[in-house]
Design a protein around this motif. Structure first.
Motif, PDB file in Angstrom:
ATOM      1  N   SER A  55       0.853  -1.187   0.000  1.00  0.00           N
ATOM      2  CA  SER A  55       0.000   0.000   0.000  1.00  0.00           C
ATOM      3  C   SER A  55       0.887   1.234   0.000  1.00  0.00           C
ATOM      4  O   SER A  55       1.832   1.338   0.773  1.00  0.00           O
ATOM      5  N   GLY A  56       0.574   2.148  -0.889  1.00  0.00           N
ATOM      6  CA  GLY A  56       1.396   3.335  -1.024  1.00  0.00           C
ATOM      7  C   GLY A  56       1.012   4.413  -0.020  1.00  0.00           C
ATOM      8  O   GLY A  56       0.018   4.311   0.692  1.00  0.00           O
ATOM      9  N   VAL A  57       1.816   5.436   0.027  1.00  0.00           N
ATOM     10  CA  VAL A  57       1.542   6.591   0.870  1.00  0.00           C
ATOM     11  C   VAL A  57       2.036   7.830   0.124  1.00  0.00           C
ATOM     12  O   VAL A  57       3.060   7.795  -0.561  1.00  0.00           O
ATOM     13  N   ASP A  58       1.293   8.908   0.217  1.00  0.00           N
ATOM     14  CA  ASP A  58       1.626  10.126  -0.517  1.00  0.00           C
ATOM     15  C   ASP A  58       2.681  10.912   0.255  1.00  0.00           C
ATOM     16  O   ASP A  58       2.366  11.789   1.062  1.00  0.00           O
ATOM     17  N   SER A  59       3.935  10.573   0.003  1.00  0.00           N
ATOM     18  CA  SER A  59       5.029  11.278   0.669  1.00  0.00           C
ATOM     19  C   SER A  59       6.267  11.224  -0.213  1.00  0.00           C
ATOM     20  O   SER A  59       6.447  10.299  -1.007  1.00  0.00           O
ATOM     21  N   THR A  60       7.111  12.224  -0.045  1.00  0.00           N
ATOM     22  CA  THR A  60       8.350  12.276  -0.813  1.00  0.00           C
ATOM     23  C   THR A  60       9.254  11.112  -0.456  1.00  0.00           C
ATOM     24  O   THR A  60       9.909  10.522  -1.330  1.00  0.00           O
ATOM     25  N   ALA A  61       9.276  10.739   0.820  1.00  0.00           N
ATOM     26  CA  ALA A  61      10.138   9.648   1.271  1.00  0.00           C
ATOM     27  C   ALA A  61       9.714   8.332   0.628  1.00  0.00           C
ATOM     28  O   ALA A  61      10.553   7.517   0.226  1.00  0.00           O
ATOM     29  N   PHE A  62       8.406   8.119   0.524  1.00  0.00           N
ATOM     30  CA  PHE A  62       7.931   6.876  -0.076  1.00  0.00           C
ATOM     31  C   PHE A  62       8.241   6.862  -1.574  1.00  0.00           C
ATOM     32  O   PHE A  62       8.616   5.816  -2.122  1.00  0.00           O
ATOM     33  N   THR A  63       8.093   7.984  -2.221  1.00  0.00           N
ATOM     34  CA  THR A  63       8.427   8.068  -3.645  1.00  0.00           C
ATOM     35  C   THR A  63       9.893   7.738  -3.865  1.00  0.00           C
ATOM     36  O   THR A  63      10.250   7.007  -4.803  1.00  0.00           O
ATOM     37  N   ARG A  64      10.750   8.244  -2.985  1.00  0.00           N
ATOM     38  CA  ARG A  64      12.178   7.941  -3.095  1.00  0.00           C
ATOM     39  C   ARG A  64      12.430   6.454  -2.887  1.00  0.00           C
ATOM     40  O   ARG A  64      13.277   5.852  -3.563  1.00  0.00           O
ATOM     41  N   ALA A  65      11.719   5.851  -1.940  1.00  0.00           N
ATOM     42  CA  ALA A  65      11.881   4.425  -1.670  1.00  0.00           C
ATOM     43  C   ALA A  65      11.494   3.605  -2.897  1.00  0.00           C
ATOM     44  O   ALA A  65      12.182   2.643  -3.268  1.00  0.00           O
ATOM     45  N   LYS A  66      10.385   3.972  -3.539  1.00  0.00           N
ATOM     46  CA  LYS A  66       9.966   3.271  -4.747  1.00  0.00           C
ATOM     47  C   LYS A  66      10.998   3.433  -5.862  1.00  0.00           C
ATOM     48  O   LYS A  66      11.296   2.477  -6.586  1.00  0.00           O
ATOM     49  N   GLU A  67      11.545   4.623  -5.986  1.00  0.00           N
ATOM     50  CA  GLU A  67      12.559   4.867  -7.005  1.00  0.00           C
ATOM     51  C   GLU A  67      13.813   4.033  -6.737  1.00  0.00           C
ATOM     52  O   GLU A  67      14.462   3.542  -7.674  1.00  0.00           O
ATOM     53  N   GLU A  68      14.130   3.860  -5.448  1.00  0.00           N
ATOM     54  CA  GLU A  68      15.288   3.033  -5.105  1.00  0.00           C
ATOM     55  C   GLU A  68      15.027   1.574  -5.450  1.00  0.00           C
ATOM     56  O   GLU A  68      15.906   0.886  -5.970  1.00  0.00           O
ATOM     57  N   VAL A  69      13.807   1.103  -5.171  1.00  0.00           N
ATOM     58  CA  VAL A  69      13.442  -0.268  -5.534  1.00  0.00           C
ATOM     59  C   VAL A  69      13.567  -0.460  -7.042  1.00  0.00           C
ATOM     60  O   VAL A  69      14.138  -1.444  -7.519  1.00  0.00           O
ATOM     61  N   GLU A  70      13.048   0.495  -7.792  1.00  0.00           N
ATOM     62  CA  GLU A  70      13.090   0.399  -9.249  1.00  0.00           C
ATOM     63  C   GLU A  70      14.531   0.395  -9.753  1.00  0.00           C
ATOM     64  O   GLU A  70      14.882  -0.383 -10.654  1.00  0.00           O
ATOM     65  N   ALA A  71      15.383   1.237  -9.157  1.00  0.00           N
ATOM     66  CA  ALA A  71      16.784   1.306  -9.578  1.00  0.00           C
ATOM     67  C   ALA A  71      17.505  -0.004  -9.296  1.00  0.00           C
ATOM     68  O   ALA A  71      18.288  -0.497 -10.125  1.00  0.00           O
ATOM     69  N   ILE A  72      17.239  -0.594  -8.117  1.00  0.00           N
ATOM     70  CA  ILE A  72      17.878  -1.856  -7.757  1.00  0.00           C
ATOM     71  C   ILE A  72      17.440  -2.968  -8.707  1.00  0.00           C
ATOM     72  O   ILE A  72      18.251  -3.767  -9.181  1.00  0.00           O
ATOM     73  N   LEU A  73      16.134  -3.025  -8.988  1.00  0.00           N
ATOM     74  CA  LEU A  73      15.636  -4.074  -9.873  1.00  0.00           C
ATOM     75  C   LEU A  73      16.129  -3.885 -11.305  1.00  0.00           C
ATOM     76  O   LEU A  73      16.444  -4.864 -11.995  1.00  0.00           O
ATOM     77  N   ASP A  74      16.223  -2.640 -11.748  1.00  0.00           N
ATOM     78  CA  ASP A  74      16.741  -2.382 -13.093  1.00  0.00           C
ATOM     79  C   ASP A  74      18.200  -2.806 -13.198  1.00  0.00           C
ATOM     80  O   ASP A  74      18.618  -3.413 -14.196  1.00  0.00           O
ATOM     81  N   ALA A  75      18.979  -2.486 -12.160  1.00  0.00           N
ATOM     82  CA  ALA A  75      20.395  -2.853 -12.164  1.00  0.00           C
ATOM     83  C   ALA A  75      20.556  -4.367 -12.147  1.00  0.00           C
ATOM     84  O   ALA A  75      21.375  -4.933 -12.883  1.00  0.00           O
ATOM     85  N   GLY A  76      19.760  -5.027 -11.312  1.00  0.00           N
ATOM     86  CA  GLY A  76      19.830  -6.481 -11.250  1.00  0.00           C
ATOM     87  C   GLY A  76      19.355  -7.120 -12.536  1.00  0.00           C
ATOM     88  O   GLY A  76      19.883  -8.152 -12.973  1.00  0.00           O
ATOM     89  N   GLY A  77      18.343  -6.504 -13.148  1.00  0.00           N
ATOM     90  CA  GLY A  77      17.794  -7.056 -14.375  1.00  0.00           C
ATOM     91  C   GLY A  77      18.780  -7.052 -15.524  1.00  0.00           C
ATOM     92  O   GLY A  77      18.686  -7.881 -16.438  1.00  0.00           O
ATOM     93  N   GLU A  78      19.742  -6.134 -15.495  1.00  0.00           N
ATOM     94  CA  GLU A  78      20.755  -6.095 -16.543  1.00  0.00           C
ATOM     95  C   GLU A  78      21.604  -7.359 -16.535  1.00  0.00           C
ATOM     96  O   GLU A  78      22.116  -7.785 -17.573  1.00  0.00           O
ATOM     97  N   GLU A  79      21.752  -7.962 -15.359  1.00  0.00           N
ATOM     98  CA  GLU A  79      22.544  -9.188 -15.251  1.00  0.00           C
ATOM     99  C   GLU A  79      21.682 -10.438 -15.356  1.00  0.00           C
ATOM    100  O   GLU A  79      22.090 -11.432 -15.946  1.00  0.00           O
ATOM    101  N   THR A  80      20.487 -10.390 -14.772  1.00  0.00           N
ATOM    102  CA  THR A  80      19.661 -11.601 -14.713  1.00  0.00           C
ATOM    103  C   THR A  80      18.615 -11.670 -15.820  1.00  0.00           C
ATOM    104  O   THR A  80      18.085 -12.752 -16.099  1.00  0.00           O
ATOM    105  N   GLY A  81      18.275 -10.530 -16.405  1.00  0.00           N
ATOM    106  CA  GLY A  81      17.226 -10.521 -17.410  1.00  0.00           C
ATOM    107  C   GLY A  81      15.835 -10.397 -16.825  1.00  0.00           C
ATOM    108  O   GLY A  81      14.830 -10.448 -17.541  1.00  0.00           O
ATOM    109  N   THR A  82      15.752 -10.206 -15.505  1.00  0.00           N
ATOM    110  CA  THR A  82      14.455 -10.045 -14.846  1.00  0.00           C
ATOM    111  C   THR A  82      13.823  -8.719 -15.246  1.00  0.00           C
ATOM    112  O   THR A  82      14.459  -7.672 -15.161  1.00  0.00           O
TER     113      THR A  82
END
Length: 207
Positions: A55-82
């Motif tokens: 469940s999301g929350v309308d806050s800058t901190a949560f938006t940053r957390a989501k962006e960090e998740v996306e960055a980590i998954l994108d970086a990992g996906g470059e190696e794994t293809g996920t």
């Protein structure tokens, strides 16, 4: 009870109040061995997809957390293809949907996403991790409830019906490998809503 009240009850509010143990993202690695049993003993195979619901929350901190998740998954996906796809369903719940033919990569990526949200202070927003399997054209799911700290099986049979026998079989075979939810009142269904899998669908409390 309105639909949003039902969803809140199913996804978190009631389960959080009745939590029996603290959820541990390390529990997700239990699927690394469970999927081998699913294939060898039950002839279920990974559908190549898994998802994290929160469940999301309308806050800058949560938006940053989501962006960090996306960055980590994108970086990992470059190696794994996920491949990671961020979605929001019609009821406002957030999903990270992962696609990869390698089941181990799915487990690792789900864990990274959940752990990142926890480290960012949003562990209480985590609702469920869902792993999809298939056999003979039918889908089955293992759902990890972060509010209960336990797994349960969900096998839809069409028309908002469940295949209770299949769920019982999954429970009996995997109970030694996964920490299962003993109280079946918390085996909440995730009905597909115009999609092959529940991603983007509302969770209903009608069994």
């Amino acid at each position: 009870m309105g639909v949003f009240d039902t969803i809140k009850q199913a996804l978190g509010m009631a389960a959080e109040a009745d939590a029996t143990r603290k959820a541990d993202p390390e529990d997700l690695f239990g699927m690394s061995t469970a999927y081998v049993t699913m294939e060898a003993d039950l002839d279920y195979h990974s559908a190549g997809e898994a998802a994290l619901c929160f469940s999301g929350v309308d806050s800058t901190a949560f938006t940053r957390a989501k962006e960090e998740v996306e960055a980590i998954l994108d970086a990992g996906g470059e190696e794994t293809g996920t491949v990671a796809d961020f979605r929001r369903d019609t009821h406002g719940y957030e999903w990270v949907v992962l696609a990869d033919p390698d089941f181990e990569d799915l487990v690792t990526s789900i864990h990274f996403a959940a752990d990142t949200l926890i480290e960012s202070g949003f562990g209480s927003r985590l609702l469920a991790a869902v792993f999809a399997f298939e056999r003979d054209g039918a889908n089955a799911y293992w759902v990890y409830s972060f509010r209960r700290g336990a797994y349960y099986p969900f096998v839809p049979a069409g028309g908002h019906e469940r295949d209770g026998m299949a769920e019982f079989k999954l429970e009996s075979v995997l109970e030694g490998e996964l920490g299962l939810e003993a109280d079946k009142e918390y085996w909440y269904p995730l009905w597909p809503d115009g999609d092959t899998h529940p991603w983007g669908a509302a969770l209903a409390d009608d069994r």
